[in-house]
Design a protein around this motif. Structure first.
Motif, PDB file in Angstrom:
ATOM      1  N   LEU A 176      42.858  61.508  18.721  1.00 24.04           N
ATOM      2  CA  LEU A 176      43.059  62.952  18.748  1.00 24.04           C
ATOM      3  C   LEU A 176      41.947  63.605  19.560  1.00 24.04           C
ATOM      4  N   VAL A 177      42.335  64.500  20.462  1.00 25.57           N
ATOM      5  CA  VAL A 177      41.373  65.215  21.295  1.00 25.57           C
ATOM      6  C   VAL A 177      41.471  66.704  20.967  1.00 25.57           C
ATOM      7  N   LEU A 178      40.320  67.293  20.591  1.00 24.41           N
ATOM      8  CA  LEU A 178      40.255  68.683  20.131  1.00 24.41           C
ATOM      9  C   LEU A 178      39.211  69.444  20.925  1.00 24.41           C
ATOM     10  N   PRO A 179      39.331  70.779  20.959  1.00 28.62           N
ATOM     11  CA  PRO A 179      38.201  71.561  21.477  1.00 28.62           C
ATOM     12  C   PRO A 179      37.008  71.395  20.528  1.00 28.62           C
ATOM     13  N   THR A 230      51.416  67.689  31.141  1.00 28.21           N
ATOM     14  CA  THR A 230      50.774  67.149  32.341  1.00 28.21           C
ATOM     15  C   THR A 230      50.584  65.656  32.183  1.00 28.21           C
ATOM     16  N   ASP A 231      50.775  64.909  33.276  1.00 26.05           N
ATOM     17  CA  ASP A 231      50.526  63.471  33.277  1.00 26.05           C
ATOM     18  C   ASP A 231      49.046  63.150  33.458  1.00 26.05           C
ATOM     19  N   ASP A 232      48.251  64.147  33.812  1.00 24.91           N
ATOM     20  CA  ASP A 232      46.857  63.929  34.201  1.00 24.91           C
ATOM     21  C   ASP A 232      45.945  64.111  32.992  1.00 24.91           C
ATOM     22  N   TYR A 233      45.263  63.029  32.590  1.00 24.02           N
ATOM     23  CA  TYR A 233      44.409  63.137  31.401  1.00 24.02           C
ATOM     24  C   TYR A 233      43.173  63.993  31.661  1.00 24.02           C
ATOM     25  N   VAL A 234      42.776  64.174  32.910  1.00 20.28           N
ATOM     26  CA  VAL A 234      41.671  65.087  33.221  1.00 20.28           C
ATOM     27  C   VAL A 234      42.117  66.536  32.987  1.00 20.28           C
ATOM     28  N   VAL A 235      43.324  66.878  33.450  1.00 15.11           N
ATOM     29  CA  VAL A 235      43.864  68.221  33.230  1.00 15.11           C
ATOM     30  C   VAL A 235      44.064  68.464  31.741  1.00 15.11           C
ATOM     31  N   THR A 236      44.593  67.471  31.036  1.00 14.43           N
ATOM     32  CA  THR A 236      44.783  67.607  29.586  1.00 14.43           C
ATOM     33  C   THR A 236      43.485  68.001  28.904  1.00 14.43           C
ATOM     34  N   ARG A 242      39.155  74.298  26.912  1.00 12.43           N
ATOM     35  CA  ARG A 242      39.238  75.757  26.944  1.00 12.43           C
ATOM     36  C   ARG A 242      39.942  76.324  25.709  1.00 12.43           C
ATOM     37  N   GLY A 243      40.250  75.474  24.755  1.00 10.59           N
ATOM     38  CA  GLY A 243      40.892  75.940  23.531  1.00 10.59           C
ATOM     39  C   GLY A 243      42.368  76.225  23.676  1.00 10.59           C
ATOM     40  N   LEU A 244      43.021  75.630  24.674  1.00 12.90           N
ATOM     41  CA  LEU A 244      44.424  75.927  24.954  1.00 12.90           C
ATOM     42  C   LEU A 244      45.394  74.949  24.300  1.00 12.90           C
ATOM     43  N   GLY A 245      44.884  74.100  23.427  1.00 19.59           N
ATOM     44  CA  GLY A 245      45.738  73.171  22.716  1.00 19.59           C
ATOM     45  C   GLY A 245      44.967  71.960  22.278  1.00 19.59           C
ATOM     46  N   VAL A 246      45.680  71.039  21.612  1.00 19.07           N
ATOM     47  CA  VAL A 246      45.122  69.750  21.210  1.00 19.07           C
ATOM     48  C   VAL A 246      46.050  68.673  21.753  1.00 19.07           C
ATOM     49  N   GLY A 247      45.621  67.435  21.710  1.00 20.02           N
ATOM     50  CA  GLY A 247      46.458  66.372  22.257  1.00 20.02           C
ATOM     51  C   GLY A 247      46.075  65.006  21.740  1.00 20.02           C
ATOM     52  N   LEU A 249      45.393  61.181  23.203  1.00 18.85           N
ATOM     53  CA  LEU A 249      45.160  60.398  24.418  1.00 18.85           C
ATOM     54  C   LEU A 249      44.790  58.971  24.034  1.00 18.85           C
ATOM     55  N   PRO A 250      45.211  58.007  24.845  1.00 15.30           N
ATOM     56  CA  PRO A 250      44.839  56.614  24.577  1.00 15.30           C
ATOM     57  C   PRO A 250      43.363  56.368  24.906  1.00 15.30           C
ATOM     58  N   ARG A 251      42.816  55.353  24.277  1.00  8.07           N
ATOM     59  CA  ARG A 251      41.405  55.038  24.484  1.00  8.07           C
ATOM     60  C   ARG A 251      41.101  54.764  25.956  1.00  8.07           C
ATOM     61  N   LEU A 252      42.008  54.079  26.683  1.00  7.71           N
ATOM     62  CA  LEU A 252      41.743  53.783  28.091  1.00  7.71           C
ATOM     63  C   LEU A 252      41.549  55.065  28.901  1.00  7.71           C
ATOM     64  N   ALA A 253      42.347  56.102  28.598  1.00  6.70           N
ATOM     65  CA  ALA A 253      42.197  57.363  29.329  1.00  6.70           C
ATOM     66  C   ALA A 253      40.840  57.988  29.038  1.00  6.70           C
ATOM     67  N   LEU A 254      40.387  57.893  27.789  1.00  2.23           N
ATOM     68  CA  LEU A 254      39.097  58.463  27.422  1.00  2.23           C
ATOM     69  C   LEU A 254      37.948  57.615  27.934  1.00  2.23           C
ATOM     70  N   ASP A 255      38.180  56.308  28.089  1.00  2.00           N
ATOM     71  CA  ASP A 255      37.174  55.456  28.737  1.00  2.00           C
ATOM     72  C   ASP A 255      37.000  55.859  30.196  1.00  2.00           C
ATOM     73  N   ALA A 256      38.117  56.234  30.822  1.00  2.00           N
ATOM     74  CA  ALA A 256      38.049  56.638  32.230  1.00  2.00           C
ATOM     75  C   ALA A 256      37.322  57.972  32.394  1.00  2.00           C
ATOM     76  N   PHE A 257      37.593  58.900  31.468  1.00  2.00           N
ATOM     77  CA  PHE A 257      36.967  60.222  31.575  1.00  2.00           C
ATOM     78  C   PHE A 257      37.040  60.922  30.227  1.00  2.00           C
ATOM     79  N   THR A 258      35.912  61.441  29.761  1.00  2.00           N
ATOM     80  CA  THR A 258      35.882  62.287  28.573  1.00  2.00           C
ATOM     81  C   THR A 258      35.158  63.574  28.934  1.00  2.00           C
ATOM     82  N   ALA A 259      35.866  64.691  28.822  1.00  2.00           N
ATOM     83  CA  ALA A 259      35.296  65.983  29.202  1.00  2.00           C
ATOM     84  C   ALA A 259      34.206  66.388  28.212  1.00  2.00           C
ATOM     85  N   PRO A 260      33.166  67.040  28.679  1.00  2.00           N
ATOM     86  CA  PRO A 260      32.072  67.424  27.782  1.00  2.00           C
ATOM     87  C   PRO A 260      32.473  68.438  26.730  1.00  2.00           C
ATOM     88  N   GLY A 261      33.549  69.185  26.937  1.00  3.11           N
ATOM     89  CA  GLY A 261      33.909  70.231  25.988  1.00  3.11           C
ATOM     90  C   GLY A 261      34.908  69.819  24.934  1.00  3.11           C
TER      91      GLY A 261
END
Length: 313
Positions: A176-179, A230-236, A242-247, A249-261
């Motif tokens: 689970l990815v949250l703001p 969106t198919d793009d885990y960076v955009v997600t 920005r607080g525009l939703g939750v989602g 994501l698979p661990r591989l996507a988060l291994d590739a990139f995890t946003a600081p926010g």
């Protein structure tokens, strides 16, 4: 007259020409002299003229024989070149693997596997094409790819293409990815119950991922309010930060990139997606493809769990 000339007999004639006698050719081939003579007679009948003059000791080529010897040498050289090329492929001194993989695998395990493969076999040429599982399966079925890294979410069947072999190679947990400002994004790694997010807006991914999201939420007892796709885990993650939703994501996507926010939390009972190596049935006999499969397995092993392992999310 020479139409349909037997290349096997042409090579026998070459042995006679280079040995200078039928007896010498028989010794080189490990045959009997009558067998060699019979092949020569057949070839001369096909040519419509004598190719050698039989002498008391050996043979001498006729003009036709000298002409034909040049072609026989060329055939032998091409056959040797073919054998050398096949040997190079078998020994992995060369070869090409056309690989298709979905985006998060293309950003994580695939570059590491390509690097490992090329260090093991520098002559192998790997060509990567990014593709979601349905497109990757179509590429394999059309002969435009040799190997693909694909996935299916829990409850989903892999794409049905006859002739494709799919081998499960691990499970990729969904998280689970949250703001960071979300009430459930408390410090630590406390699991979050999906039911507590029934009133939140959701961000869905590709068609396959969106179906997995809906299924997970419905199993938790609610229908997700999908606000963005969106198919793009960076955009997600940019939307989530920005607080525009939750989602999810698979661990591989988060291994590739995890946003600081964003905050990442495990969800109890959330079933992982299954990763597959997929290829046409016959390509597992190609040495370069086998080597690529092994490299991918070696890189995937420490990064994803195998079925039956406890959830380490």
């Amino acid at each position: 007259m020479t139409h349909g000339m037997d290349p096997h007999r042409l090579l026998v004639f070459r042995e006679i020409a280079h040995a200078g006698s039928i007896a010498g050719a028989a010794r080189a081939l490990g045959w009997t002299q009558p067998a060699v003579s019979q092949h020569l007679r057949h070839l001369e009948r096909r040519a419509g003229m004598a190719l050698v003059l039989r002498l008391p000791r050996g043979v001498r080529l006729t003009e036709a024989g000298r002409l034909l010897l040049g072609h026989a040498d060329a055939v032998a050289a091409r056959l040797q070149a073919a054998a050398d090329d096949l040997d190079a492929l078998a020994q992995l001194r060369e070869g090409t693997v056309r690989l298709a993989a979905f985006p998060s695998a293309s950003a994580t395990v695939v570059p590491a596997a390509m690097d490992l493969l090329l260090r093991r076999h520098p002559g192998v040429d790997v060509r990567l094409r990014e593709a979601e599982p349905p497109e990757a399966s179509d590429l394999l079925a059309a002969g435009e790819a040799d190997l693909a890294v694909t996935f299916a979410h829990a409850g989903q069947e892999p794409d049905d293409h006859p002739g494709l072999v799919r081998t499960p190679v691990g499970e990729d947990p969904l998280l689970l990815v949250l703001p960071r400002s979300h009430p459930q994004a408390v410090p630590g790694d406390r699991p979050v119950d999906l039911r507590s997010l029934a009133a939140d807006g959701w961000i869905a991914g590709c068609e396959r991922c969106a179906a997995g999201l809906r299924r997970a939420c419905e199993e938790a007892g609610f229908v997700p309010d999908v606000r963005h796709g969106t198919d793009d885990y960076v955009v997600t993650q940019a939307l989530i930060a920005r607080g525009l939703g939750v989602g999810l994501l698979p661990r591989l996507a988060l291994d590739a990139f995890t946003a600081p926010g964003v905050a990442v939390r495990p969800v109890p009972g959330l079933r992982p997606r299954t990763l597959y190596l997929t290829h046409p049935r016959e390509t597992d006999q190609i040495p370069a493809v086998r080597a690529a499969v092994q490299a991918l397995r070696d890189v995937l092993a420490p990064r994803v769990r195998t079925a039956g392992d406890p959830d380490h999310g």
